[in-house]
Design a protein around this motif. Structure first.
Motif, PDB file in Angstrom:
ATOM      1  N   UNK A 204      14.052   4.369  -0.076  1.00 10.60           N
ATOM      2  CA  UNK A 204      12.828   4.254   0.692  1.00 10.60           C
ATOM      3  C   UNK A 204      11.821   5.361   0.463  1.00 10.60           C
TER       4      UNK A 204
ATOM      5  N   UNK B  94       4.921  -0.262  -2.910  1.00 13.93           N
ATOM      6  CA  UNK B  94       5.726  -0.119  -1.684  1.00 13.93           C
ATOM      7  C   UNK B  94       5.482  -1.275  -0.721  1.00 13.93           C
ATOM      8  N   UNK B  95       4.345  -1.943  -0.838  1.00 15.71           N
ATOM      9  CA  UNK B  95       4.003  -3.005   0.117  1.00 15.71           C
ATOM     10  C   UNK B  95       4.933  -4.199  -0.041  1.00 15.71           C
ATOM     11  N   UNK B  96       5.559  -4.549   1.041  1.00 18.57           N
ATOM     12  CA  UNK B  96       6.482  -5.687   0.991  1.00 18.57           C
ATOM     13  C   UNK B  96       7.659  -5.453   0.056  1.00 18.57           C
ATOM     14  N   UNK B  97       7.966  -4.181  -0.266  1.00 20.24           N
ATOM     15  CA  UNK B  97       9.069  -3.904  -1.201  1.00 20.24           C
ATOM     16  C   UNK B  97       8.829  -4.536  -2.558  1.00 20.24           C
TER      17      UNK B  97
ATOM     18  N   UNK C 138       8.694   6.927  -1.768  1.00 16.40           N
ATOM     19  CA  UNK C 138       7.721   6.502  -2.764  1.00 16.40           C
ATOM     20  C   UNK C 138       8.007   7.218  -4.087  1.00 16.40           C
TER      21      UNK C 138
ATOM     22  N   UNK D  92      -2.467  -4.386  -3.650  1.00 21.88           N
ATOM     23  CA  UNK D  92      -1.252  -3.933  -2.977  1.00 21.88           C
ATOM     24  C   UNK D  92      -0.557  -2.902  -3.846  1.00 21.88           C
TER      25      UNK D  92
END
Lengths: 266, 266
Positions: free
Chosen positions: A163, A102-105, A165, A99
């Protein structure tokens, strides 16, 4: 719980790393793996005709110049390394799951509004850089995955509070992750023996660094090693008992570092 | 539970898709999103000086010629699309989490030992292709993520039984995912209105296809649409009650498809 940051530079024996991960996971050790994508970004950038550029801060830290086009290349290179590592681990029976930050914050922090860069001896401000820090780690997501039997393999980028990257340093992100999980140890493995008193003379390895000596250790550190020492200090300061900067070019690199090979901060 | 496959081709309004996902998730709907990377692979391949190549099977299905170098490009392009979509969704407040079919053994299947390809009117065997099917879906992993409040966003590649990454068709992988989750609906959204009786005349949209009519529907399908009809049939055959092949170029594409816009299989 141990957090292991694995470098991607030349000389690193990924098969040896993967074999050591498989052996430790098999014996019940809970692991979280973190990696960057610096070497792969340099290679992919060159192939895409966008040669990599770097920024040196006034304090001597070097980081990648990450405009939006570079960010796209950086995150593809990180993903390629991630999938390669997950693939190797799964073939050895490790239930690896990749992961990104950014995935799942997973890794959220501040994008730097402006980055100070030393150019021709003068300090200039760079304002369109997508670089930042990891200030919050979604430890719940990692605990959920660990409890379900997965070995998380985490890669940049991170995510800014707005938000976007962002290119985050994987050594320091690993330190933040180890702190958030209350890990007993953080291993920073790369293609050097550890912190050297006189870089690049590997016979001058510094074997032990206490918390009080971190400032001096930082002065000895050159180039990328500065971020590792910074990360080591941040992890210790937030409750990780032991950080080892060790060598990933050898057999059993993880067991070696756990046994104290490299530079041990505690 | 609804599984939504989103195409990556030109004309698709990703912002409209993301807004619709946010609205549905906000109203409590559980969603799993699947996408491919075909368009991005073509673009990246060209930039890297490896122009894309395709195979046409004797039955008329077209698929990407995926040697190892192409596989590396394909998975980077998929990851780029995945991160882009996760980033957009998170900015709209959706707790999106990207993963590929190799993560946690999510999509496992058979790599084709040899692929039959029609070249100059003759059938030849291609043996170094990394293409395959999704035979098993790790539905437990998806249920764990859904229960913890995440919206999974899934991308190829898949993983062969031998642990090799494989190029899997995202429409059919979405069908397998919908079946494994017992989804009430599968939406296959792309840059066409639906299945057309006379491609590319959009006024010849076929609005309804019953299970008994799938064979005939497949004959009407051209190019990429053949895989969608195949996926629709596979999903229905494994218990998904409703499949809609719909348009992602419009506002509210998901709500539209759920309301029956496009070609409805049931």
């Amino acid at each position: 719980m141990i957090v292991i940051k694995i470098g991607g530079s030349e000389g690193i024996d990924l098969d040896a790393v993967a074999a050591d991960v498989a052996s430790l996971v098999g014996s019940g050790q809970r692991l979280v793996i973190v990696h960057g994508g610096s070497h792969g970004t340099n290679t992919l950038s060159a192939r895409l005709g966008c040669p990599p550029r770097f920024i040196t801060s006034p304090s001597g830290h070097t980081s990648r110049r990450t405009d939006r086009a570079t960010l796209e290349i950086f995150r593809m290179a990180c993903a390629a390394f991630n999938m390669n590592l997950v693939e190797r681990l799964r073939r050895l029976g490790v239930n690896a799951m990749g992961l990104s930050g950014i995935d799942g914050g997973l890794w959220v922090g501040q994008r730097k509004e402006a980055v100070r860069s030393v150019e021709d001896g003068r300090v200039v401000m760079v304002r369109d850089d997508f670089t930042g820090t990891v200030d919050r780690v979604n430890a719940d997501l990692l605990r959920t995955l660990l409890a379900a039997g997965y070995v998380p393999v985490i890669s940049p980028p991170g995510l800014s509070e707005k938000g976007e990257p962002i290119n985050v340093d994987a050594d320091r992100a690993a330190a933040a992750t180890a702190a958030a999980l209350g890990a007993e140890a953080l291993l920073l493995l790369s293609n050097v023996r550890g912190l050297l008193r006189n870089f690049p003379d590997e016979s001058t390895l510094i074997e032990r660094v206490s918390r009080g000596e971190i400032g001096r250790a930082s002065e000895a550190a050159q180039g990328r090693m500065k971020k590792k020492v910074l990360g080591a200090g941040e992890a210790l300061g937030r409750g990780v008992r032991r950080v080892v900067i060790g060598d990933a070019r050898v057999q059993s690199p993880i067991r070696g570092a756990l046994a104290g090979a490299g530079t041990v901060f505690e």
